[in-house]
Structures are given as structure tokens and as C-alpha cells.
Design a protein around this motif. Structure first.
Motif, PDB file in Angstrom:
ATOM      1  N   GLN A 334      37.842  40.618  42.796  1.00 25.11           N
ATOM      2  CA  GLN A 334      39.157  40.904  42.224  1.00 25.11           C
ATOM      3  C   GLN A 334      39.705  39.691  41.470  1.00 25.11           C
ATOM      4  OE1 GLN A 334      40.720  43.809  42.242  1.00 25.11           O
ATOM      5  NE2 GLN A 334      39.063  44.814  43.372  1.00 25.11           N
ATOM      6  N   TYR A 335      39.441  38.491  41.990  1.00 27.11           N
ATOM      7  CA  TYR A 335      39.930  37.261  41.357  1.00 27.11           C
ATOM      8  C   TYR A 335      39.300  37.064  39.980  1.00 27.11           C
ATOM      9  CZ  TYR A 335      41.666  32.439  41.219  1.00 27.11           C
ATOM     10  OH  TYR A 335      42.320  31.293  40.874  1.00 27.11           O
ATOM     11  N   GLN A 337      38.275  39.399  38.064  1.00 27.96           N
ATOM     12  CA  GLN A 337      38.715  40.446  37.142  1.00 27.96           C
ATOM     13  C   GLN A 337      40.177  40.290  36.724  1.00 27.96           C
ATOM     14  OE1 GLN A 337      37.888  44.198  39.004  1.00 27.96           O
ATOM     15  NE2 GLN A 337      35.672  43.875  39.065  1.00 27.96           N
ATOM     16  N   ARG A 338      41.039  39.742  37.614  1.00 26.59           N
ATOM     17  CA  ARG A 338      42.479  39.781  37.344  1.00 26.59           C
ATOM     18  C   ARG A 338      43.092  38.410  37.038  1.00 26.59           C
ATOM     19  NH1 ARG A 338      44.328  43.912  42.243  1.00 26.59           N
ATOM     20  NH2 ARG A 338      43.066  45.697  41.555  1.00 26.59           N
TER      21      ARG A 338
END
Length: 733
Positions: A334-335, A337-338
């Protein structure tokens, strides 16, 4: 020099100018240390203008955020606009001069050109500069573009499917059948026809889309062809993606070397490099960063190649190492990607500076490339060997299945043959018994026939007697004919039985001789049951015969025949004689049955004895094998005994040699003793000579004599204990 056409299909001039001319607040890169004073002055002037531009742009953004009607804000706005237009004009002049004098700048001012490219190419000059950087201005393939569009490609469906996924939020590519999607389809289709080995790969559409944002489709097609051929992108997009594996391998080495703690954390969480870095190499960060930041990276890629991808990727990991060390695999995914894509939106120069602080060794990368090629070659050889072994294994399995089927078929045939043999053996045994019975019947029938013939002759002799009636003679002749018919039938049945026995013997001889103890035991039980039934039947027949005989004797013992007429008496006698013949026949039949039963018993005993002989023969064979084994064992023991005797003889020879050596040493010792004695005698002679001559005075001679005596005693002691030989007790030398 003719310059290519410049086009900007979608980006507005204002936004692109601000992105291209945004001020670098960071210090210049390390390569600027080797620049000339004029070049350094030009760079300093450019940085000063960029700082002014940044300040003015910030003031303009603040004005746009909160509009006020004060006079100072109007003055500030007009000042910022004038500074921005002035800086824009200087940048246009600089890059215009670079484009017009490209060969000179590339040849003489390469370091300054590299610094300018790292600081960002202005948007309006990107099309021409990119074409100049990759030498795509005059390519022959450009003339083939229109012809390629008329042809059909096998990848058209895949390209159509992925077109909508390429920059879906960008205005130029929004909407189905838009201009951007159409020209993107044309370029991808044309390249799939030019390079049929690569065809189409999804990641390549983002690179083509970025090119189409800067230039027309023909020029974008030429630049893309040059990138694929000269920038290692073709190897990345091949179906095998061998170059991607090499890049991942090199990147993992750099990560392990420069960020070992983060690499250990990735491994502990099973967060593989390909999970986050594959898109970096395939799309050159175009799917990771926003377009302004990704375009800056692409500017440097056009000049320096894939090196910038390694640098930027490792710089991102260095900046975010502390945060990533605290996350698990899902959190890290997630890190990536965001958070990471938007860290450098406000200052792309900071990302470039961090990237060029990363250690990058070209020689080491070449060595890693060779190691990877050797490793892949070894893996390929192993895969070929594994494929060959799997093929052999599959062929062996097929062979085993075939052999198993053949074995099952042979086993079925063997079992069927054994069953058939058992059935035929049983039929043979039954036929033999029937043949024995038929022979007994034949012999008894022959005897009865002889008796009947003798009776007929007697009756014929008595036929001259007028007292016999013609009816009785005809009756006797009828019985004679019936007896002959029965004899004929019996002989025919006997021949049939003999033929059947011969046939069964032939068939039995062609079968393998195998003993089946269980079957023989069952047959023996069945024979015993039949034997008991036959004995009971014979006893009943004997009882019936005894009853008939008693009845006949009672009939004969009746009196009163003397009262009858002579003719009736003769007829009664003949009837009595016929009855006697029948009784004898019944008696013979009963005896025949008894004898047949006896024959069956004897045959059963014979089978039992044969089985016993077979078992004895098997035991004899086993004993013979045991005897052979014992003989072989005895032979081995004899071999060991002979070996022991040989070793004993060798030991005796060795002991004899040792004895001879001892004797030789004793002879040497005796010779040494003899020499000592001779020496003593010589010394005694010298003493006597010294005493006789009187050449020495009395004291000197006494001293000399004492010395001689001491030497003599020492020689005697040495003679009693010779060197190398200890003195044996009880032995005098």
C-alpha cells in the motif's frame, strides 16, 4: 540542419512552462565540478533565474488563492508576470540555441548539456530534443509508417483491449475512439508489424503515450523504434523478458549492497523485488509518478539510459527506508502505491539529486550481467536436462504400462491354461475310469456272450427233440440277437473311449507338468466319496443277487414236477437253465462292478503314490541343492585352508630367514671375537718385546705395562660383550 516538428497535443503552455522552468532549490550535481568557468556562470545564472521564478510563481499562487484589491498585490502580480516572462524568454533562447547547434553542444559541451537535461528540458523543446538525443530525426522506417497502417496485425485485439487502460485520466486519451486512443493504436500496431518477435507488450503503450503527448504519431513511432533498438527496451518487452530478469538481479544486488537492513526486511516479509520494481523498468516510472515528475526522469533516460531507473529506484528506497522497515508486506504494498508516487510532486529536483547520490558502478553492473548470463545458461542447461529426464521418464512409464499390460495378459493366459489343463486332466481321469469300466463290461459281456453261445449250441443240439416248441427257439434267437447288438454297441463305445483317451493324452502331453496339491486332494476326496457310493451300490447288488439266488433255490426245491407232462418238464428245465444263466450273468455283472471299483481304488492309490514320489523328488532336489551349497561352502573352506597353509609356509620361510640372519650375526660376532683375541696376542707380544729390549727405564716401562694391561682387560671385556649382540646366559665365548 532541419529540425523536426514540435507539437504539444495536450499540455497547456502555462502549466508546461512552470513545470519545465521550476527552480531547483538543491545544489548542482557532482558533474558540475568539471565544467568550465563560462559554463558554471551560465548554470549559476540559470539557477538564480529559477529561484526568482519559483518565488514569483509562489506569489502568483497565493494571489490566485486569495484575491485582494490592494495596490501592493497588483504591483506584486505585475512584477511576478514580468519576471516569469523574462525567464521564459531566456530559457527559450538557450534551448533554441542548443537545438540549432546540437552537434556542437553534443561534441564540445556534453557535460553542460548533461546538467541542463538533468535540470529538465522545457516542454516545448522536448519533442525535438528527444528526437535529437536518440538520433530519430531521419529514419527510413518513417516512410513505411503509412504502409504499415494499411496492413493487419495479429495483435490488434490485444492493443484495442489495453488502449483504454493507458492514461485513462488524461484528456488526450479520454473517451472511446478519441484522437489519442486512435493515434496510440496506430503506433502500437505499426511497431507490432515491424518487430514481430516482440509484437505488443502492455507496458510499452505508456511510453508511446508519453511520446504522443509531445510529437506527431510518425515522429513518435520513429522515436519508439529507436528506443526499442538502442535503449535495451526491446529485450525488456520480449516474451521471455530476459532483460527484465537481469535488471531485477542487478537491482537486488545494489539493494543488498547499499541497504542491507531493508533488503533483509524485504526477504523476511517475502516482499520480492519484482513485486514493486518490475513496473519501474517496464514503464520507466510513467505509471508510478505523476506526469511532471515522470517526464523529468524520462528526460534523463533519453540521455543516460536505464541507469537513471536504478538510481531513482534505489533513491526512493533510501528516502523511505525507516517507514518501510516498520511495515509488513501488505503495508509496504500500500505504501508503494499511495505514498511514494506523490513524495516529490513539489520538487522533482530533490528526487534527481537523491538519485545521483546513489553509488552506481558500471563495471560492477557489467560483471553482474555476465554472472546473470552464466547463471541463466546453467539454468537453461538444467532445464534441458530436466526436460530430457522427464521425457525419458514418460517413455519409461509408457514402457512399464505396456509391460504391465503384457504381463497381465500373460498371467491371464497362464491362469486360463492352468484351468484348461486342470479341466482336461479331470476329463482324462474320468475317461480313463470310463474306459476301465467299459473294458470290464466288454470282458464280462464277452464272457456272457460265450456262455450264451454255448447255451445256444446246447439248445440247438436239443432242438432235434420234438418236445421243444418253435416259439421258445424264436425267443432264444431274439435274445441272442439282442446280446449281439449289445456287444456291438459296447465295442463301439469302447472304440470311442479309446479315441477320446488318445486325444486327451495328446492334449495332456502338450501341457506343462505342474503339480497342484490342493486340486489333487479335492479329487482324492471326491474319489473316496464315489468309492463309498460304488461300494454301497455293489453291496446292494450282491444282496439283490443273493435274494434272487435264494428265491431260485426255493423254486427249484419245490416238488410236484413229476406229476407234469414230459414236455412241460423239458420246458421247465430249459427255463430253469435260462434263469441260471441270467443269475450267473447278474453275478458276473456284480463281480465286474466290484473289480472295477477295485481298479479305481488302485488307480487312486497310484495317483497318491505318484504325488508322494513327486514330493520325494522335490525334497531330493532340495537336498541336492543343499548338497551343492555345502560342497561350495566346503570348497570355500578348503580355499581358506589352503590360503592359511600358504600363509603358514610364508611365516615358516620368514622365520627360517630370521634364523639364518641370527646365525649370520653370530658368525660376525665370533669373527669379531677372534679379531679381539688376535689383537690381545699382538699386544702381549709387544709387551714381551718391550720388556726384553729394555729401551725404556724402569718407571716408564712399568707405566707402559700397566697401560697395556688395562687395554688387554678392556679388549677382553669387549670380547665377552661384542657390539650388537647381547650376551646369552650359559653361553661362553
Amino acid at each position: 540542419m532541419s529540425l523536426p516538428t514540435m507539437a504539444s497535443p495536450t499540455l497547456s503552455p502555462d502549466s508546461s512552462s512552470q513545470e519545465a522552468l521550476s527552480a531547483p532549490t538543491c545544489s548542482p550535481t557532482s558533474d558540475s565540478e568539471n565544467l568550465s568557468p563560462d559554463e558554471l556562470e551560465l548554470l549559476a545564472k540559470l539557477e538564480e533565474q529559477n529561484r526568482l521564478l519559483e518565488a514569483d510563481s509562489k506569489s502568483m499562487r497565493s494571489m490566485n488563492g486569495s484575491r485582494r484589491n490592494s495596490g501592493s498585490s497588483l504591483v506584486s502580480s505585475s512584477s511576478a508576470s514580468s519576471n516569469l516572462s523574462h525567464l521564459e524568454e531566456d530559457t527559450w533562447i538557450l534551448w533554441g540555441r542548443i537545438a540549432n547547434e546540437w552537434e556542437e553542444w553534443r561534441r564540445r559541451k556534453e557535460k553542460l548539456l548533461k546538467e541542463l537535461i538533468r535540470k529538465g528540458i522545457p516542454h516545448h523543446f522536448r519533442a525535438i530534443v528527444w528526437q535529437l538525443l536518440c538520433s530519430a530525426t531521419d529514419m527510413p522506417v518513417k516512410n513505411q509508417y503509412s504502409e504499415l497502417l494499411k496492413m493487419s496485425s495479429p495483435c490488434e485485439k490485444l492493443i484495442r483491449r489495453d488502449i483504454a487502460r493507458t492514461y485513462p485520466e488524461h484528456e488526450f486519451f479520454k473517451g472511446q475512439d478519441s484522437l489519442g486512443q486512435e493515434v496510440l493504436f496506430n503506433v502500437m500496431k505499426a511497431y507490432s508489424l515491424v518487430d514481430r518477435e516482440v509484437g505488443y507488450c502492455q507496458g510499452s503503450a505508456f511510453i508511446v503515450g508519453l511520446l504522443l503527448m509531445q510529437m506527431p504519431e510518425e515522429e513518435a513511432f520513429c522515436v519508439f523504434v529507436r528506443l526499442m533498438q538502442e535503449y535495451r527496451l526491446r529485450e525488456l518487452f520480449k516474451p521471455s523478458m530476459a532483460e527484465l530478469g537481469l535488471c531485477i538481479y542487478q537491482f537486488e544486488y545494489m539493494l543488498q549492497e547499499q541497504l542491507p537492513d531493508l533488503n533483509t526486511h524485504f526477504r523476511s516479509q517475502s516482499f520480492h523485488t519484482s513485486m514493486y520494481a518490475s513496473s519501474w523498468f517496464l514503464t520507466l516510472f510513467l505509471t508510478t509518478f505523476p506526469l511532471p515528475v515522470a517526464t523529468r526522469v524520462f528526460d534523463i533516460f533519453m540521455y543516460e539510459g536505464l541507469e537513471i531507473v536504478f538510481r531513482v529506484g534505489l533513491a526512493l528506497l533510501q528516502v523511505n527506508q525507516t517507514e518501510l522497515m516498520q511495515l509488513d508486506m501488505e503495508g509496504m504494498s500500500q505504501y508503494f502505491q499511495r505514498v511514494i508516487p506523490h513524495q516529490f510532486d513539489s520538487c522533482p529536483d530533490k528526487l534527481v539529486l537523491k538519485a545521483y547520490q546513489v553509488k552506481y558502478n558500471s563495471k560492477k553492473m557489467k560483471r553482474l550481467e555476465k554472472e546473470y548470463a552464466a547463471m541463466k545458461s546453467k539454468e537453461m542447461e538444467e532445464q534441458i536436462e530436466i526436460k530430457r529426464l522427464r521425457t525419458e521418464n514418460r517413455l519409461l512409464k509408457q514402457r512399464i504400462e505396456t509391460l504391465e499390460k503384457e504381463s497381465a495378459a500373460l498371467a491371464d493366459r497362464l491362469i486360463q491354461g492352468q484351468v484348461t489343463r486342470a479341466q482336461e486332466a479331470e476329463e482324462n481321469y474320468v475317461i480313463k475310469r470310463e474306459l476301465a469300466v467299459a473294458r470290464q463290461q466288454c470282458s464280462s459281456t464277452a464272457e456272457d456272450l460265450q456262455k450264451a453261445q454255448s447255451t445256444i449250441r446246447q439248445l440247438q443240439e436239443q432242438q432235434e427233440n420234438p418236445r421243444l416248441t418253435e416259439d421258445f427257439v424264436a425267443h432264444l434267437e431274439t435274445e441272442l440277437e439282442q446280446s449281439r447288438l449289445r456287444e456291438t454297441e459296447t465295442l463301439g463305445a469302447l472304440r470311442e473311449m479309446q479315441d477320446k483317451v488318445l486325444d486327451m493324452e495328446k492334449r495332456n502331453s502338450s501341457l506343462p507338468d505342474e503339480n497342484n496339491v490342493a486340486r489333487l486332494q479335492e479329487e482324492l476326496k471326491a474319489l473316496k466319496v464315489r468309492e463309498g457310493e460304488a461300494v454301497a451300490s455293489a453291496r446292494e447288488l450282491k444282496l439283490q443277487l443273493q435274494e434272487l439266488s435264494d428265491t431260485w433255490q426255493a423254486h427249484l426245491s419245490r416238488g410236484g414236477r413229476w406229476k407234469e407232462s414230459p414236455r412241460k418238464l423239458v420246458l421247465g428245465e430249459l427255463q430253469d437253465e435260462l434263469m441260471t444263466v441270467r443269475l450267473r450273468e447278474a453275478q458276473a455283472l456284480a463281480d465286474g462292478r466290484e473289480w472295477r471299483q477295485r481298479v479305481v481304488e488302485l488307480e487312486t492309490q497310484d495317483n497318491i503314490h505318484r504325488n508322494l514320489l513327486n514330493r520325494v523328488e522335490a525334497e531330493r532336489a532340495a537336498l541336492q541343492e543343499k548338497l551343492q551349497y555345502l560342497a561350495a561352502q566346503n570348497k570355500g573352506l578348503q580355499t581358506q585352508l589352503s590360503e592359511s597353509r600358504r600363509k603358514q609356509a610364508e611365516a615358516e620361510c620368514k622365520s627360517k630367514e630370521e634364523v639364518m640372519a641370527v646365525r649370520l650375526r653370530e658368525a660376525d660376532s665370533m669373527a669379531a671375537v677372534a679379531e679381539m683375541r688376535q689383537r690381545i696376542a699382538e699386544l702381549e707380544i709387544q709387551r714381551e718385546e718391550g720388556r726384553i729390549q729394555g729401551q725404556l727405564n724402569h718407571s716408564d716401562s712399568s707405566q707402559y705395562i700397566r697401560e697395556l694391561k688395562d687395554q688387554i682387560e678392556e679388549l677382553k671385556a669387549e670380547s665377552n660383550h661384542p657390539v650388537g649382540r647381547p650376551r646369552r646366559p650359559g653361553r661362553s665365548w
